[in-house]
Design a protein around this motif. Structure first.
Motif, short mmCIF file in Angstrom:
data_model
loop_
_atom_site.label_atom_id
_atom_site.label_comp_id
_atom_site.label_asym_id
_atom_site.label_seq_id
_atom_site.Cartn_x
_atom_site.Cartn_y
_atom_site.Cartn_z
N GLN A 1 -58.54 -32.57 46.32
CA GLN A 1 -57.39 -32.87 45.19
C GLN A 1 -56.49 -31.62 45.12
O GLN A 1 -56.73 -30.57 45.92
N MET A 2 -55.15 -31.89 44.63
CA MET A 2 -54.28 -30.72 44.60
C MET A 2 -54.65 -29.79 43.66
O MET A 2 -54.99 -29.95 42.51
N PRO A 3 -54.92 -28.51 44.05
CA PRO A 3 -55.29 -27.48 43.07
C PRO A 3 -54.44 -26.94 41.95
O PRO A 3 -53.03 -27.02 42.35
N SER A 4 -54.94 -26.55 40.95
CA SER A 4 -53.92 -26.15 39.85
C SER A 4 -54.62 -25.06 39.04
O SER A 4 -55.96 -24.80 38.99
N PHE A 5 -53.71 -24.07 38.63
CA PHE A 5 -54.34 -22.92 37.60
C PHE A 5 -54.38 -23.75 36.17
O PHE A 5 -55.26 -23.02 35.58
N GLY A 6 -53.89 -24.56 36.29
CA GLY A 6 -54.02 -25.36 34.58
C GLY A 6 -53.43 -24.51 33.54
O GLY A 6 -53.61 -24.52 32.19
N VAL A 7 -51.95 -24.10 33.96
CA VAL A 7 -51.23 -23.30 32.87
C VAL A 7 -49.78 -23.78 33.07
O VAL A 7 -49.30 -24.46 34.23
N PHE A 8 -49.07 -23.61 32.04
CA PHE A 8 -47.54 -23.83 31.90
C PHE A 8 -46.87 -22.72 31.90
O PHE A 8 -47.21 -21.66 30.98
N LEU A 9 -45.98 -22.28 32.81
CA LEU A 9 -45.32 -20.97 33.06
C LEU A 9 -44.05 -21.03 32.53
O LEU A 9 -43.06 -21.87 32.65
N GLN A 10 -43.34 -19.87 32.14
CA GLN A 10 -42.03 -19.59 31.65
C GLN A 10 -41.76 -18.26 32.71
O GLN A 10 -42.17 -17.35 32.76
N THR A 11 -40.43 -18.51 33.40
CA THR A 11 -40.05 -17.27 34.30
C THR A 11 -39.70 -16.08 33.19
O THR A 11 -39.34 -16.42 32.27
N LEU A 12 -39.51 -14.91 33.70
CA LEU A 12 -39.08 -13.82 32.98
C LEU A 12 -38.07 -13.17 33.67
O LEU A 12 -37.87 -12.16 34.10
N GLU A 13 -36.97 -13.86 33.67
CA GLU A 13 -35.52 -13.54 34.33
C GLU A 13 -35.04 -12.55 33.33
O GLU A 13 -34.31 -11.66 33.73
N SER A 14 -35.04 -12.93 32.04
CA SER A 14 -34.20 -11.97 31.11
C SER A 14 -34.96 -10.66 30.92
O SER A 14 -36.17 -10.65 30.70
N PRO A 15 -34.17 -9.39 30.98
CA PRO A 15 -34.74 -8.17 30.62
C PRO A 15 -35.26 -7.97 29.10
O PRO A 15 -36.37 -7.33 29.23
N SER A 16 -34.70 -8.79 28.46
CA SER A 16 -35.56 -8.69 27.14
C SER A 16 -36.54 -9.05 26.86
O SER A 16 -37.64 -8.57 26.27
N LEU A 17 -37.06 -10.33 27.62
CA LEU A 17 -38.47 -10.96 27.48
C LEU A 17 -39.08 -9.99 28.21
O LEU A 17 -40.48 -10.17 27.87
N ARG A 18 -38.78 -9.67 29.38
CA ARG A 18 -39.77 -8.59 30.14
C ARG A 18 -40.07 -7.49 29.30
O ARG A 18 -41.36 -7.19 29.21
N ASP A 19 -39.28 -7.03 28.52
CA ASP A 19 -39.56 -5.85 27.56
C ASP A 19 -40.54 -6.36 26.41
O ASP A 19 -41.40 -5.68 26.18
N TYR A 20 -40.06 -7.47 25.84
CA TYR A 20 -40.98 -8.08 24.87
C TYR A 20 -42.38 -8.24 25.28
O TYR A 20 -43.37 -8.04 24.31
N VAL A 21 -42.70 -8.98 26.45
CA VAL A 21 -44.06 -8.94 27.07
C VAL A 21 -44.89 -7.89 27.62
O VAL A 21 -46.17 -7.80 27.91
#
Length: 152
Positions: A10-30
């Motif tokens: 089967q096609m393998p999967s991590f089973g997660v939904f991802l969001q990119t972290l392009e934003s410096p503010s979001l990177r700081d937040y996480v």
């Protein structure tokens, strides 16, 4: 049906939904430090009786030996490709070491690759998903059975 290692593939999967972290503010937040990259795990897709080594709000930083950038891409065979292409190097059931940032700490966890969790299959060429199209396309022309609907 394709087989590998004696089991149906089967096609393998991590089973997660991802969001990119392009934003410096979001990177700081996480909590990503300067020079760290990765993508945010927004949600986990688990079925009845399943569990996941990931947790929502983990930051996926590296899969195996491949660092993940803030856009969800990795360097694979000299090319920058989507993280989904990297998943295809593994089989369902393989255990893959991944580096994550969880609760402010960087740690390595082992994640078992799972079958697809997509609402729409990534591939239509498995034995259970194969669909024979009712038409043929040759040199830009579409050939199909003639019907009264097409004659009107």
């Amino acid at each position: 049906c394709a087989f590998a290692r004696g089991i149906r593939t089967q096609m393998p999967s991590f089973g997660v939904f991802l969001q990119t972290l392009e934003s410096p503010s979001l990177r700081d937040y996480v909590g990503l430090k300067t020079g760290e990259t990765g993508v945010l795990i927004r949600d986990i897709a688990v079925g009845p009786g399943e569990s996941s080594a990931f947790q929502p709000d983990d930051v996926l930083m590296q899969v195996g030996k491949y660092p993940v950038d803030n856009f969800g891409a990795v360097q694979l065979l000299g090319h920058r490709v989507s993280l989904g292409a990297l998943q295809d190097l593994y089989y369902v059931g393989d255990v893959v070491p991944v580096r994550i940032r969880r609760d402010g700490r960087v740690q390595t966890i082992d994640v078992e690759m799972r079958g697809p969790c997509d609402g729409v299959p990534r591939s239509l060429y498995g034995a259970t998903n194969y669909l024979e199209p009712p038409f043929y396309v040759v040199a830009g022309l579409v050939f199909t059975k003639n019907s009264t609907d097409l004659l009107e």
